[in-house]
Motif scaffolding. Structure first.
Motif, PDB file in Angstrom:
ATOM      1  N   UNK A 195     -11.484   8.463  -7.641  1.00  0.00           N
ATOM      2  CA  UNK A 195     -10.651   7.409  -8.009  1.00  0.00           C
ATOM      3  C   UNK A 195      -8.744   7.289  -7.223  1.00  0.00           C
ATOM      4  N   UNK A 196      -8.384   6.410  -7.398  1.00  0.00           N
ATOM      5  CA  UNK A 196      -7.183   6.713  -7.086  1.00  0.00           C
ATOM      6  C   UNK A 196      -6.238   6.262  -6.337  1.00  0.00           C
ATOM      7  N   UNK A 197      -4.920   6.961  -5.590  1.00  0.00           N
ATOM      8  CA  UNK A 197      -4.526   7.020  -4.083  1.00  0.00           C
ATOM      9  C   UNK A 197      -5.098   7.734  -3.785  1.00  0.00           C
ATOM     10  N   UNK A 198      -5.749   7.292  -2.346  1.00  0.00           N
ATOM     11  CA  UNK A 198      -5.893   8.520  -1.050  1.00  0.00           C
ATOM     12  C   UNK A 198      -4.985   8.856  -0.161  1.00  0.00           C
ATOM     13  N   UNK A 199      -4.986  10.099   0.309  1.00  0.00           N
ATOM     14  CA  UNK A 199      -4.257  10.852   0.929  1.00  0.00           C
ATOM     15  C   UNK A 199      -4.224   9.927   3.343  1.00  0.00           C
ATOM     16  N   UNK A 200      -5.740   9.562   2.856  1.00  0.00           N
ATOM     17  CA  UNK A 200      -6.058   9.181   4.359  1.00  0.00           C
ATOM     18  C   UNK A 200      -5.529   7.201   3.937  1.00  0.00           C
ATOM     19  N   UNK A 255      -2.772  -1.698  -2.752  1.00  0.00           N
ATOM     20  CA  UNK A 255      -3.430  -0.818  -2.903  1.00  0.00           C
ATOM     21  C   UNK A 255      -2.835   0.691  -2.901  1.00  0.00           C
ATOM     22  N   UNK A 256      -3.544   1.636  -3.299  1.00  0.00           N
ATOM     23  CA  UNK A 256      -2.830   3.194  -3.217  1.00  0.00           C
ATOM     24  C   UNK A 256      -1.239   3.390  -3.974  1.00  0.00           C
ATOM     25  N   UNK A 257      -1.016   2.828  -5.014  1.00  0.00           N
ATOM     26  CA  UNK A 257      -0.107   3.064  -5.245  1.00  0.00           C
ATOM     27  C   UNK A 257       0.079   4.132  -7.063  1.00  0.00           C
ATOM     28  N   UNK A 258       0.519   4.067  -7.132  1.00  0.00           N
ATOM     29  CA  UNK A 258       1.112   5.046  -8.916  1.00  0.00           C
ATOM     30  C   UNK A 258       2.267   4.176  -9.006  1.00  0.00           C
ATOM     31  N   UNK A 259       1.771   3.368 -10.323  1.00  0.00           N
ATOM     32  CA  UNK A 259       2.623   2.269 -10.598  1.00  0.00           C
ATOM     33  C   UNK A 259       2.654   2.982 -12.491  1.00  0.00           C
ATOM     34  N   UNK A 260       4.099   3.070 -12.979  1.00  0.00           N
ATOM     35  CA  UNK A 260       3.983   3.560 -14.180  1.00  0.00           C
ATOM     36  C   UNK A 260       5.104   3.727 -14.720  1.00  0.00           C
ATOM     37  N   UNK A 261       5.347   4.541 -16.255  1.00  0.00           N
ATOM     38  CA  UNK A 261       6.340   5.124 -16.660  1.00  0.00           C
ATOM     39  C   UNK A 261       7.492   3.210 -17.003  1.00  0.00           C
ATOM     40  N   UNK A 275       0.814  -0.993   0.455  1.00  0.00           N
ATOM     41  CA  UNK A 275       0.370  -0.078  -0.023  1.00  0.00           C
ATOM     42  C   UNK A 275       0.602   1.033  -0.070  1.00  0.00           C
ATOM     43  N   UNK A 276       0.576   2.085  -0.955  1.00  0.00           N
ATOM     44  CA  UNK A 276       1.165   3.704  -0.858  1.00  0.00           C
ATOM     45  C   UNK A 276       0.674   4.436   0.585  1.00  0.00           C
ATOM     46  N   UNK A 277       1.843   5.188   1.262  1.00  0.00           N
ATOM     47  CA  UNK A 277       1.276   6.459   2.296  1.00  0.00           C
ATOM     48  C   UNK A 277       1.078   7.111   1.053  1.00  0.00           C
ATOM     49  N   UNK A 278      -0.410   7.879   1.590  1.00  0.00           N
ATOM     50  CA  UNK A 278      -0.997   9.023   1.164  1.00  0.00           C
ATOM     51  C   UNK A 278      -0.625   8.625  -0.157  1.00  0.00           C
ATOM     52  N   UNK A 279      -0.293   9.697  -0.823  1.00  0.00           N
ATOM     53  CA  UNK A 279      -0.456   9.557  -2.883  1.00  0.00           C
ATOM     54  C   UNK A 279       1.680   9.742  -2.546  1.00  0.00           C
ATOM     55  N   UNK A 331      -6.899  -8.329  -4.270  1.00  0.00           N
ATOM     56  CA  UNK A 331      -7.453  -6.662  -4.014  1.00  0.00           C
ATOM     57  C   UNK A 331      -6.456  -5.945  -4.781  1.00  0.00           C
ATOM     58  N   UNK A 332      -7.100  -5.123  -6.113  1.00  0.00           N
ATOM     59  CA  UNK A 332      -6.681  -4.387  -6.667  1.00  0.00           C
ATOM     60  C   UNK A 332      -7.363  -2.946  -6.476  1.00  0.00           C
TER      61      UNK A 332
END
Length: 689
Positions: free
Chosen positions: A351-356, A152-158, A127-131, A183-184
């Protein structure tokens, strides 16, 4: 900054308004005090599972919640320890471990080599920490038998290598071959060399929810097997600018798709070839989704069954098919549908990562994290210190926990400098209003230093200088009261009130007062990042009074235009000197006004310090109210450089000073504006407190 104009050097013309990718930011109306970046040091360290935050105990819905194959729902690593990782080595160490873990990704991690896919083991939550959790240039692989995994809550890119359908670079964000119970959720997946999600080889009991999938070719493929066994739920996902496989489902026993938003924006480089596709022996139920601008939004093979209910199609063309008998999802699990008409707005904001999500509240020992240290300042001696600078001096070098310097109401005539080796400092007025506490001084660029060593220069004139990362100024006024009228013989009237030279700076609920060069926003060095988030604040001035090379968001604030020392009305709001590969100044949801003459102020001009041809200044003003003081041609050249060669634009501004698009007033298209939002500027950082 000087008003002098020099001769321009040769410079390549920059034709693009922006190069960026969209993210979605959840912006809280009031920012709480704390941090979203975790409480561990550079090395990952585990903490007791008993102290896990609420999100770590959350479980999947949809087919991933169904008890099957010896697995009771999907809950990831909640029964194991929680670790925070910031390096590729630590991420791979814990993701591949045999025991369960909740793995919090609290940094941008570059995959090496590009295309690397970490082989995730069972019983993991990643899980990503916040964004702030980002995986760049690679992703994850879940092999045969791997189960009970949450991503969960990750940015995967590029990982994209420049060629669609590039079989030599088959790099996915998340690939599953024979896994189950996955679960994604709430991820931002984009711009990969192959699939954003590939669910293959009988992978089953999967839920994909609340993700943003964008800028990709073969986006989401399911099946590719002769067996018709897979069960998947796909709901509340935003597919934007994705060419095909949105998703494509091949021989899927039960595919339940609902409340998804599929959007193809006209005039961009990516054009959809089809949307949802039921192939082979698939049985699909497609409910309450919204299709915008797609070609062939819904297609099916003759052998597939596809039942549609309650979907909305806007500006679509080509195939839109259904037929056959599918299944009733409520036989397997309960769910609630949102109205299809509400789906675009719902997903653009949600949609996308949440700061919470992914934020940690405990230490590795299972005890509460150390509370922020508070140092008190009061002129009358009732606090620990009588000046703000004395309190700053008391902050330990290299401190890792937040230190709040609480300043009692009053006027503090002093220069304050927070040095770079003292991060996590908050200077905060303790009064009921930002007007109650004022830090003020009156140096200018041309003011002689007391020791006779020369003049201060523009940065050196600042009343308050913030040079440390993760620092903040809140609920007070910072003023430079240099008297231009009384100092006309002085060379150098630039007089900075507040200077930042660091990354992840928050200015919240402040007033920043000055005339020329009021608010200087820089980075520690030209090659260093420097993000600044300014909210709920007032900035006053007249010449280039919001300027510098930092990446800046001025959000929900008031920019007040002032007359010059001689009573005339003329000036420039911004003067960005943005490096060519960075974002510049974004003014968003704000107001520009003041007691000045109509048509007397430019929104900005392009600053090339010393004739620097490598910078590419950028200001975007959007969704803001502009008074009649703003010129109808709101951008100006500087130093012999044409503003049209740099990056200046508006979007959906209102008020007497706003105007329609023309050659002298560029406006962003809706597609361009989607890539120039607050989250794009902040680049994976969620401003915390």
């Amino acid at each position: 900054m000087s008003e002098n104009h020099g001769k321009a050097r040769h410079r390549r013309r920059s034709t693009a308004l922006v190069a960026g990718v969209p993210l979605t930011l959840v912006a809280a109306g009031t920012l709480a005090y704390g941090t979203v970046f975790g409480v561990f040091g550079e090395d990952a360290r585990p903490r007791a599972a008993a102290a896990a935050p609420a999100w770590a105990a959350e479980t999947a819905d949809g087919f991933a919640s169904v008890n099957a194959l010896g697995q009771n729902g999907t809950y990831g690593g909640r029964d194991g320890k929680t670790v925070t990782v910031r390096t590729l080595a630590d991420l791979e160490k814990y993701a591949t471990a045999a025991e369960p873990y909740v793995i919090v990704v609290a940094a941008t991690i570059d995959m090496n080599p590009v295309g690397k896919e970490i082989k995730v083991a069972s019983d993991k939550t990643i899980v990503g920490s916040g964004t702030s959790g980002q995986i760049v240039g690679g992703g994850f692989f879940l092999g045969s038998g791997v189960h009970n995994v949450i991503i969960r809550n990750l940015t995967i890119r590029d990982s994209y290598q420049g060629t669609w359908n590039d079989k030599d670079h088959d790099f996915d964000a998340i690939q599953m071959d024979g896994a189950h119970h996955v679960w994604i959720d709430h991820n931002d997946l984009r711009h990969m060399a192959d699939g954003l999600i590939d669910s293959r080889k009988d992978t089953t009991y999967v839920t994909v929810s609340w993700n943003k999938l964008s800028q990709n070719n073969k986006t989401f493929g399911i099946g590719w097997t002769t067996n018709t066994t897979a069960d998947l739920t796909i709901h509340h996902n935003w597919f934007r600018e994705t060419e095909q496989r949105n998703p494509s489902t091949d021989n899927v026993a039960h595919a339940h798709l609902y409340n998804n938003f599929l959007e193809d924006v006209s005039g961009t480089d990516i054009t959809s070839s089809y949307g949802n596709y039921a192939r082979g022996n698939t049985k699909m139920v497609l409910e309450n989704s919204y299709f915008q601008g797609l070609k062939n939004p819904v297609t099916k093979d003759a052998t597939a069954a596809l039942v549609q209910r309650g979907n909305v199609f806007s500006g679509t063309s080509g195939r839109n098919e259904s037929g056959g008998t599918a299944f009733d999802p409520k036989t397997y699990y309960s769910y609630t549908l949102d109205k299809a008409a509400d789906v675009p707005a719902l997903l653009k904001s949600g949609a996308g990562p949440r700061s919470s999500l992914g934020t940690t509240a405990t230490t590795d020992t299972g005890t509460k994290a150390a509370a922020a240290t508070t140092l008190t300042v009061a002129k009358d001696g009732s606090g620990q210190y009588t000046t703000v600078q004395k309190a700053v001096d008391a902050v330990p070098v290299g401190n890792t926990a937040r230190v709040v310097i609480s300043v009692a109401p009053g006027t503090y005539r002093e220069v304050v400098k927070i040095p770079s080796n003292k991060p996590h400092v908050t200077v905060q007025g303790s009064g009921g209003s930002r007007k109650d506490t004022t830090i003020v001084y009156g140096n200018a660029a041309g003011t002689q230093k007391p020791d006779g060593s020369g003049t201060y220069g523009t940065p050196g004139s600042a009343t308050v200088s913030v040079q440390s990362d993760d620092s903040q100024v809140r609920n007070l006024t910072v003023t430079n009261d240099f008297d231009e009228a009384a100092n006309q013989s002085l060379s150098g009237h630039q007089a900075v009130a507040l200077l930042t030279q660091a990354d992840r700076i928050v200015l919240d609920g402040v007033i920043v007062n000055g005339d020329q060069d009021t608010l200087e926003l820089e980075t520690a060095a030209k090659d260093k990042p420097g993000r600044v988030y300014i909210a709920n604040s007032y900035v006053t001035g007249n010449v280039d009074f919001i300027f510098g090379r930092a990446t800046v968001v001025v959000d929900k604030s008031v920019i007040t235009l002032k007359k010059r020392w001689n009573g005339t009305s003329a000036g420039y709001v911004t003067a960005p000197s943005t490096p060519g590969n960075r974002k510049g100044i974004l003014i968003n949801r704000s107001t520009v006004n003041g007691d000045v003459s109509a048509g007397s102020f430019f929104l900005g001009r392009n600053w090339h310090p010393g004739g620097d041809t490598t910078v590419d200044p950028q200001t975007t003003v959007r969704n803001s109210t502009l008074s009649a003081a703003v010129k109808s041609t709101p951008w100006s050249d500087m130093g012999g450089f044409s503003w049209k060669d740099d990056r200046f634009a508006e979007y959906r501004n209102t008020g007497a000073g706003s105007g329609s698009a023309n050659a002298d007033r560029p406006q962003l298209t809706d597609a361009q504006a989607a890539d120039q939002e607050v989250a794009d500027w902040l680049g994976g950082w969620t401003p915390g407190a």
